[in-house]
Write a protein that holds these residues in place. Structure first.
Motif, mmCIF file in Angstrom:
data_model
loop_
_atom_site.group_PDB
_atom_site.id
_atom_site.type_symbol
_atom_site.label_atom_id
_atom_site.label_comp_id
_atom_site.label_asym_id
_atom_site.label_seq_id
_atom_site.Cartn_x
_atom_site.Cartn_y
_atom_site.Cartn_z
ATOM 1 N N SER A 133 10.521 -33.785 22.413
ATOM 2 C CA SER A 133 10.216 -32.837 21.343
ATOM 3 C C SER A 133 11.474 -32.103 20.890
ATOM 4 C CB SER A 133 9.164 -31.835 21.824
ATOM 5 O OG SER A 133 8.828 -30.926 20.806
ATOM 6 N N VAL A 134 12.285 -31.681 21.856
ATOM 7 C CA VAL A 134 13.553 -31.015 21.533
ATOM 8 C C VAL A 134 14.470 -31.973 20.788
ATOM 9 C CG1 VAL A 134 15.670 -30.051 22.513
ATOM 10 C CG2 VAL A 134 13.448 -29.365 23.427
ATOM 11 N N LEU A 135 14.561 -33.200 21.277
ATOM 12 C CA LEU A 135 15.439 -34.198 20.667
ATOM 13 C C LEU A 135 15.026 -34.488 19.228
ATOM 14 C CD1 LEU A 135 17.772 -36.199 21.051
ATOM 15 C CD2 LEU A 135 16.095 -37.881 21.844
ATOM 16 N N ALA A 136 13.727 -34.538 18.971
ATOM 17 C CA ALA A 136 13.240 -34.816 17.618
ATOM 18 C C ALA A 136 13.671 -33.715 16.653
ATOM 19 C CB ALA A 136 11.718 -34.945 17.628
ATOM 20 N N VAL A 137 13.528 -32.465 17.077
ATOM 21 C CA VAL A 137 13.907 -31.334 16.220
ATOM 22 C C VAL A 137 15.413 -31.318 15.984
ATOM 23 C CG1 VAL A 137 14.069 -28.815 16.118
ATOM 24 C CG2 VAL A 137 11.934 -29.898 16.837
ATOM 25 N N VAL A 138 16.180 -31.439 17.061
ATOM 26 C CA VAL A 138 17.638 -31.358 16.954
ATOM 27 C C VAL A 138 18.190 -32.523 16.137
ATOM 28 C CG1 VAL A 138 19.794 -31.431 18.260
ATOM 29 C CG2 VAL A 138 17.890 -30.047 19.085
ATOM 30 N N THR A 139 17.663 -33.721 16.363
ATOM 31 C CA THR A 139 18.138 -34.891 15.622
ATOM 32 C C THR A 139 17.824 -34.767 14.139
ATOM 33 O OG1 THR A 139 17.849 -36.317 17.559
ATOM 34 C CG2 THR A 139 17.994 -37.395 15.411
ATOM 35 N N ALA A 140 16.612 -34.337 13.815
ATOM 36 C CA ALA A 140 16.228 -34.178 12.411
ATOM 37 C C ALA A 140 17.124 -33.155 11.716
ATOM 38 C CB ALA A 140 14.765 -33.752 12.317
ATOM 39 N N PHE A 141 17.374 -32.042 12.387
ATOM 40 C CA PHE A 141 18.229 -30.998 11.817
ATOM 41 C C PHE A 141 19.656 -31.507 11.639
ATOM 42 C CE2 PHE A 141 20.703 -26.928 12.436
ATOM 43 C CZ PHE A 141 20.358 -26.375 11.217
ATOM 44 N N THR A 195 -1.251 -25.660 11.531
ATOM 45 C CA THR A 195 -0.720 -26.928 11.027
ATOM 46 C C THR A 195 0.786 -27.059 11.209
ATOM 47 O OG1 THR A 195 -0.588 -25.934 8.821
ATOM 48 C CG2 THR A 195 -2.559 -27.218 9.341
ATOM 49 N N LEU A 196 1.538 -26.025 10.844
ATOM 50 C CA LEU A 196 2.994 -26.139 10.850
ATOM 51 C C LEU A 196 3.581 -26.249 12.249
ATOM 52 C CD1 LEU A 196 4.081 -23.626 8.054
ATOM 53 C CD2 LEU A 196 3.779 -26.105 7.906
ATOM 54 N N ILE A 197 2.849 -25.769 13.256
ATOM 55 C CA ILE A 197 3.414 -25.751 14.598
ATOM 56 C C ILE A 197 3.685 -27.157 15.130
ATOM 57 C CG2 ILE A 197 1.230 -25.746 15.882
ATOM 58 C CD1 ILE A 197 2.549 -23.638 17.748
ATOM 59 N N HIS A 198 2.944 -28.171 14.646
ATOM 60 C CA HIS A 198 3.236 -29.529 15.087
ATOM 61 C C HIS A 198 3.883 -30.368 13.982
ATOM 62 C CE1 HIS A 198 -1.046 -29.285 13.885
ATOM 63 N NE2 HIS A 198 -0.838 -30.446 13.303
ATOM 64 N N LEU A 199 4.550 -29.678 13.047
ATOM 65 C CA LEU A 199 5.369 -30.359 12.040
ATOM 66 C C LEU A 199 6.818 -29.898 12.162
ATOM 67 C CD1 LEU A 199 3.036 -30.069 8.909
ATOM 68 C CD2 LEU A 199 3.406 -32.090 10.335
ATOM 69 N N ARG A 200 7.240 -29.634 13.393
ATOM 70 C CA ARG A 200 8.540 -28.983 13.578
ATOM 71 C C ARG A 200 9.713 -29.868 13.185
ATOM 72 N NH1 ARG A 200 5.760 -27.816 18.060
ATOM 73 N NH2 ARG A 200 7.067 -29.107 19.408
ATOM 74 N N TRP A 201 9.693 -31.144 13.556
ATOM 75 C CA TRP A 201 10.851 -31.969 13.212
ATOM 76 C C TRP A 201 10.909 -32.222 11.706
ATOM 77 C CZ3 TRP A 201 10.945 -36.533 10.624
ATOM 78 C CH2 TRP A 201 9.789 -37.322 10.607
ATOM 79 N N GLN A 202 9.732 -32.267 11.060
ATOM 80 C CA GLN A 202 9.729 -32.427 9.607
ATOM 81 C C GLN A 202 10.313 -31.194 8.920
ATOM 82 O OE1 GLN A 202 7.216 -33.050 11.701
ATOM 83 N NE2 GLN A 202 5.922 -34.754 11.025
ATOM 84 N N ILE A 203 9.958 -30.013 9.437
ATOM 85 C CA ILE A 203 10.523 -28.772 8.899
ATOM 86 C C ILE A 203 12.026 -28.732 9.150
ATOM 87 C CG2 ILE A 203 10.546 -26.254 9.164
ATOM 88 C CD1 ILE A 203 7.556 -26.421 9.818
ATOM 89 N N ALA A 204 12.436 -29.182 10.342
ATOM 90 C CA ALA A 204 13.860 -29.203 10.685
ATOM 91 C C ALA A 204 14.638 -30.076 9.708
ATOM 92 C CB ALA A 204 14.052 -29.705 12.114
ATOM 93 N N PHE A 205 14.066 -31.216 9.344
ATOM 94 C CA PHE A 205 14.768 -32.115 8.420
ATOM 95 C C PHE A 205 14.788 -31.545 7.009
ATOM 96 C CE2 PHE A 205 15.180 -35.595 5.427
ATOM 97 C CZ PHE A 205 16.250 -36.305 5.957
ATOM 98 N N LEU A 206 13.635 -31.095 6.532
ATOM 99 C CA LEU A 206 13.539 -30.594 5.159
ATOM 100 C C LEU A 206 14.502 -29.436 4.922
ATOM 101 C CD1 LEU A 206 12.162 -30.497 2.380
ATOM 102 C CD2 LEU A 206 10.441 -28.980 3.395
ATOM 103 N N PHE A 207 14.430 -28.432 5.782
ATOM 104 C CA PHE A 207 15.293 -27.269 5.580
ATOM 105 C C PHE A 207 16.698 -27.499 6.130
ATOM 106 C CE2 PHE A 207 11.132 -25.083 5.222
ATOM 107 C CZ PHE A 207 11.333 -24.504 3.976
ATOM 108 N N GLY A 208 16.849 -28.500 6.998
ATOM 109 C CA GLY A 208 18.187 -28.850 7.455
ATOM 110 C C GLY A 208 19.066 -29.289 6.301
ATOM 111 N N LEU A 209 18.459 -29.905 5.292
ATOM 112 C CA LEU A 209 19.212 -30.281 4.093
ATOM 113 C C LEU A 209 19.806 -29.047 3.424
ATOM 114 C CD1 LEU A 209 16.679 -32.872 2.608
ATOM 115 C CD2 LEU A 209 18.872 -33.410 3.692
ATOM 116 N N ILE A 210 19.044 -27.966 3.395
ATOM 117 C CA ILE A 210 19.528 -26.727 2.781
ATOM 118 C C ILE A 210 20.599 -26.076 3.654
ATOM 119 C CG2 ILE A 210 18.853 -24.495 1.838
ATOM 120 C CD1 ILE A 210 17.663 -26.923 0.399
ATOM 121 N N HIS A 211 20.393 -26.090 4.963
ATOM 122 C CA HIS A 211 21.395 -25.509 5.863
ATOM 123 C C HIS A 211 22.726 -26.250 5.741
ATOM 124 C CE1 HIS A 211 19.070 -22.647 8.525
ATOM 125 N NE2 HIS A 211 18.106 -23.201 7.804
#
Length: 279
Positions: A135-143, A185-201
């Motif tokens: 789970s951590v890897l998915a978030v960090v990789t997406a970001f 809903t959003l609590i289990h969409l974490r890697w998707q949120i990481a990717f979407l807003f990672g583009l902005i970061h």
């Protein structure tokens, strides 16, 4: 001779000093060196951006309180020298970038839970280290993938959104990530949120890199070094956070004090940033 002027880096205006220095004994006295210390005693975050030409070789460097000196030799302008200098700046930026850190931490807070049903109260502490690490890897990789894409595109001048738009969205992304921990809903969409807003970061990282100045002849090494520095700093934060979260995951303090209370606090802080950046 010194010529004082202003120069634009990113969307900021800086004081620029153009000097021509005559060093008649440069070839006999060994490599030249330069020391810069302006404002370091007043502002630890101040940076001096050096761009120089010597003997047909261009030199670029970032001078800081812990690295105020620059030696004009062949190795100083090489790939690894530039890479290491921008690597340090990348690490430093992520460590002082509270908005980037809180965005990432918000997404990682529930990674030590397993969902039984929707809602924070129906999540249980994970008993499998492997699933939490995935789970951590998915978030960090997406970001990482997301912000690397936009960082490169901005540096290569493919796209360049205004900072006045990027910075408020970054603040809003922290709010979404934090409050997402409290929704069904959003609590289990974490890697998707990481990717979407990672583009902005990534645009935010690019703005910092533009402010530091980029050597045109070492663009690849500067970009690579800065990006690797950001990733190293990010992984250091994760390495510090995760063992603590794993140790406390089964406690009411972590569930309600850290995840629930911490998410609300982060959202409040980010809301202040959003208002400030929109004003």
């Amino acid at each position: 001779d010194n010529n004082w002027a202003t120069a634009n880096y990113g969307e900021e205006v800086y004081l620029s000093v153009v000097s021509q220095i005559n060093c008649p004994n440069a070839t006999t006295d060994g490599p030249l060196s330069l020391r810069y210390s302006l404002l370091f005693d007043q502002d630890a975050l101040h940076r001096g951006l050096l761009k120089a030409g010597l003997g047909g070789t261009s030199h670029s460097a970032i001078l800081s309180p812990d690295r105020p000196d620059y030696r004009f030799d062949a190795s100083a302008s090489g790939f690894f020298s530039v890479l290491s200098g921008y690597f340090i700046e990348g690490v430093w930026h992520i460590w002082i970038g509270a908005d980037h850190i809180l965005f990432l931490i918000s997404l990682l807070l529930p990674c030590v839970f397993l969902r039984e049903s929707a809602g924070l109260g129906h999540w249980r502490a994970s008993q499998q280290l492997r699933s939490s690490l995935i789970s951590v890897l998915a978030v960090v990789t997406a970001f990482t993938v997301a912000h690397s894409i936009t960082l490169a595109l901005t540096v290569l001048e493919v796209i360049s959104p205004p900072a006045g738009l990027v910075e408020p969205i970054i603040a809003a992304s922290v709010i979404v990530a934090a409050l997402g921990n409290l929704t069904k809903t959003l609590i289990h969409l974490r890697w998707q949120i990481a990717f979407l807003f990672g583009l902005i970061h990534g645009f935010g990282f690019a703005s910092v890199l533009a402010d530091l100045g980029l050597p045109s002849d070492q663009l690849a090494s500067a970009l690579l070094g800065f990006n690797l520095g950001v990733e190293f700093g990010q992984l250091a934060i994760v390495a510090l956070f995760f063992p603590i979260a794993w140790r406390l995951r089964a406690t009411a303090f972590y569930r309600w004090g850290v995840v629930f209370g911490g998410s609300i606090l982060i959202a409040v802080i980010a809301s202040y940033w959003l208002i400030e950046r929109l004003s």
